[in-house]
Design a protein around this motif. Sequence first.
Motif, PDB file in Angstrom:
ATOM      1  N   VAL A   1     -11.356   0.706   1.628  1.00 33.70           N
ATOM      2  CA  VAL A   1     -12.215   0.568   0.435  1.00 33.70           C
ATOM      3  C   VAL A   1     -11.980  -0.807  -0.200  1.00 33.70           C
TER       4      VAL A   1
ATOM      5  N   CYS B   1       0.828  -1.207   0.000  1.00 36.30           N
ATOM      6  CA  CYS B   1       0.000   0.000   0.000  1.00 36.30           C
ATOM      7  C   CYS B   1       0.866   1.262   0.000  1.00 36.30           C
TER       8      CYS B   1
ATOM      9  N   ARG C   1     -10.986  -1.690  -4.025  1.00 33.40           N
ATOM     10  CA  ARG C   1      -9.555  -1.474  -4.237  1.00 33.40           C
ATOM     11  C   ARG C   1      -9.218  -1.741  -5.700  1.00 33.40           C
TER      12      ARG C   1
ATOM     13  N   CYS D   1      -4.043  -3.367  -6.673  1.00 33.53           N
ATOM     14  CA  CYS D   1      -4.053  -3.820  -5.275  1.00 33.53           C
ATOM     15  C   CYS D   1      -4.417  -5.296  -5.210  1.00 33.53           C
TER      16      CYS D   1
ATOM     17  N   CYS E   1      -0.971   4.590   1.113  1.00 37.37           N
ATOM     18  CA  CYS E   1      -2.221   5.014   0.485  1.00 37.37           C
ATOM     19  C   CYS E   1      -3.152   5.594   1.564  1.00 37.37           C
TER      20      CYS E   1
ATOM     21  N   CYS F   1      -7.581  -2.128   4.590  1.00 42.77           N
ATOM     22  CA  CYS F   1      -8.010  -1.236   3.506  1.00 42.77           C
ATOM     23  C   CYS F   1      -9.434  -0.758   3.775  1.00 42.77           C
TER      24      CYS F   1
ATOM     25  N   PHE G   1      -6.128   5.268   1.983  1.00 42.81           N
ATOM     26  CA  PHE G   1      -7.190   4.356   2.409  1.00 42.81           C
ATOM     27  C   PHE G   1      -6.703   3.255   3.357  1.00 42.81           C
ATOM     28  N   LEU G   2      -5.435   3.289   3.692  1.00 41.29           N
ATOM     29  CA  LEU G   2      -4.949   2.253   4.618  1.00 41.29           C
ATOM     30  C   LEU G   2      -5.212   2.714   6.047  1.00 41.29           C
TER      31      LEU G   2
ATOM     32  N   LEU H   1      -4.071   6.697  -6.422  1.00 48.61           N
ATOM     33  CA  LEU H   1      -4.631   7.053  -5.120  1.00 48.61           C
ATOM     34  C   LEU H   1      -3.633   7.920  -4.349  1.00 48.61           C
TER      35      LEU H   1
ATOM     36  N   PRO I   1      -0.933   2.703  -6.219  1.00 43.05           N
ATOM     37  CA  PRO I   1      -1.447   1.967  -7.375  1.00 43.05           C
ATOM     38  C   PRO I   1      -2.162   2.858  -8.383  1.00 43.05           C
TER      39      PRO I   1
HETATM   40  S1  SF4 Z   1      -5.365  -2.106  -0.857  1.00 48.70           S
HETATM   41 FE1  SF4 Z   1      -6.575  -0.334  -0.183  1.00 48.70          FE
HETATM   42  S2  SF4 Z   1      -5.217   0.797   1.179  1.00 48.70           S
HETATM   43 FE2  SF4 Z   1      -3.930  -0.591  -0.028  1.00 48.70          FE
HETATM   44  S3  SF4 Z   1      -3.279   0.623  -1.807  1.00 48.70           S
HETATM   45 FE3  SF4 Z   1      -5.116  -0.489  -2.376  1.00 48.70          FE
HETATM   46  S4  SF4 Z   1      -6.799   0.940  -1.993  1.00 48.70           S
HETATM   47 FE4  SF4 Z   1      -5.029   1.679  -0.868  1.00 48.70          FE
END
Ligand code: SF4
Length: 375
Positions: free
Chosen positions: A81, A26, A85, A89, A69, A79, A71-72, A60, A30
């Motif tokens: 989302v 993460c 994802r 991911c 990221c 994650c 969202f982590l 992201l 990505p």
């Molecule tokens: S898995 Fe989730 S937190 Fe990890 S990079 Fe992808 S979207 Fe972001």
Amino acid sequence: MVDYEVDYSDVTGKKAECLDGCGMCCLCQPEVLPEERAFFKKNHPKCLVRSRGPDQYFALALKNGKGSCVFLNECGRRCKVYDHRTAYCRQFPYHIYVSDHVKVELDYSCRGIWTGNGPDALTEAKCLVSDADSRIAEALPQAREVYRQFYEYAREAGVMGDPSAIRMSVSENLSNFTDPMFLGRLLDLAELEAQVNIAGAKKESKISLEELSEAAGETVLDSLSSDDLFNLPVYGAEDLSWNLFQVDRDGKVIEWLLLDDRGEVHHKGFVDVSEVKLQPLEPDGRKVLEDYVAVLNGRDSFLGSVYYMMNENDYEDDLSNAYYGSLATSVLDVMWRAALLDHFFGTGMGARGIREAIIFYDMDRLDAPTIGAFV
Ligand code: SF4
Ligand code: SF4
């Protein structure tokens, strides 16, 4: 309709699991594919950004522009989302490499492939290839054309060897490729001879381990020399902490930094570059390194990166020189990183130390420019 077969040899017989609380992948920012953008535009418009780095694409956002990221989750690294994802991911630690054919490769920076547990990698890879079918079909004709041109130029320049024969020669001499003196002689020959022959590198010569250590260190320091922390390779340690190493402008001191879950960086220590030296490997360390040489030697993206270098150097080097030189540099890089990690983490030069160095190195290796495409 594009016909293609997929080479699954790198994943056959392997397993890969995702480890709770790791989150290393993460940190990679990505790409968000066109069909994935609507969800983020509608629900998280501020989290969709242009990527960092030279190749611009929608990606992201990162915490503080350099952390993981956005969202982590900071608590437990989950994650936020997960169901939305991105394809990249979902794919990690698998990479689908498109050259003049298609191959699935594994990222050895992921700890989940070292445990020997988890789902069957071949089954997973087949699902991922099926999901990526339209991207593969789009990329393959372009990649085939790039490869066709490469072969044409390389043959015209008289530098196109037989990649299968070269790879076979490496497979037959794997143990030599973990001997730093052999690697040093190989690098010398790649500079001096029009066409390198492995037998020549087995002869005794006057290279010292000290000189080799310096040469290996220079390669690693190149990748640790960015002012921008985002561009530094990350070492996801055994305790799942994220570690960065940055060399100062004079190339004399390496600073060890810890990247936390909020994207903030903390000083942990220093080491003089002159204190990090190649060290003899223990037998089980050599075995792990030997297996990794076999992995590199089997990777089409590695061969593609050698072709990329030959193209950049205007087809001056024979394929054998470029290939053996690149492989020798990679292995020395891993050994030097093992010495660096041993200094800070006491990981040693056995199986554990070499595994950790590969975990630190492989993402860099897979990031090397190549004439094919990861889809
Ligand atoms: S898995 Fe989730 S937190 Fe990890 S990079 Fe992808 S979207 Fe972001
Ligand atoms: S690097 Fe591997 S183990 Fe770590 S979060 Fe990513 S997939 Fe999971």
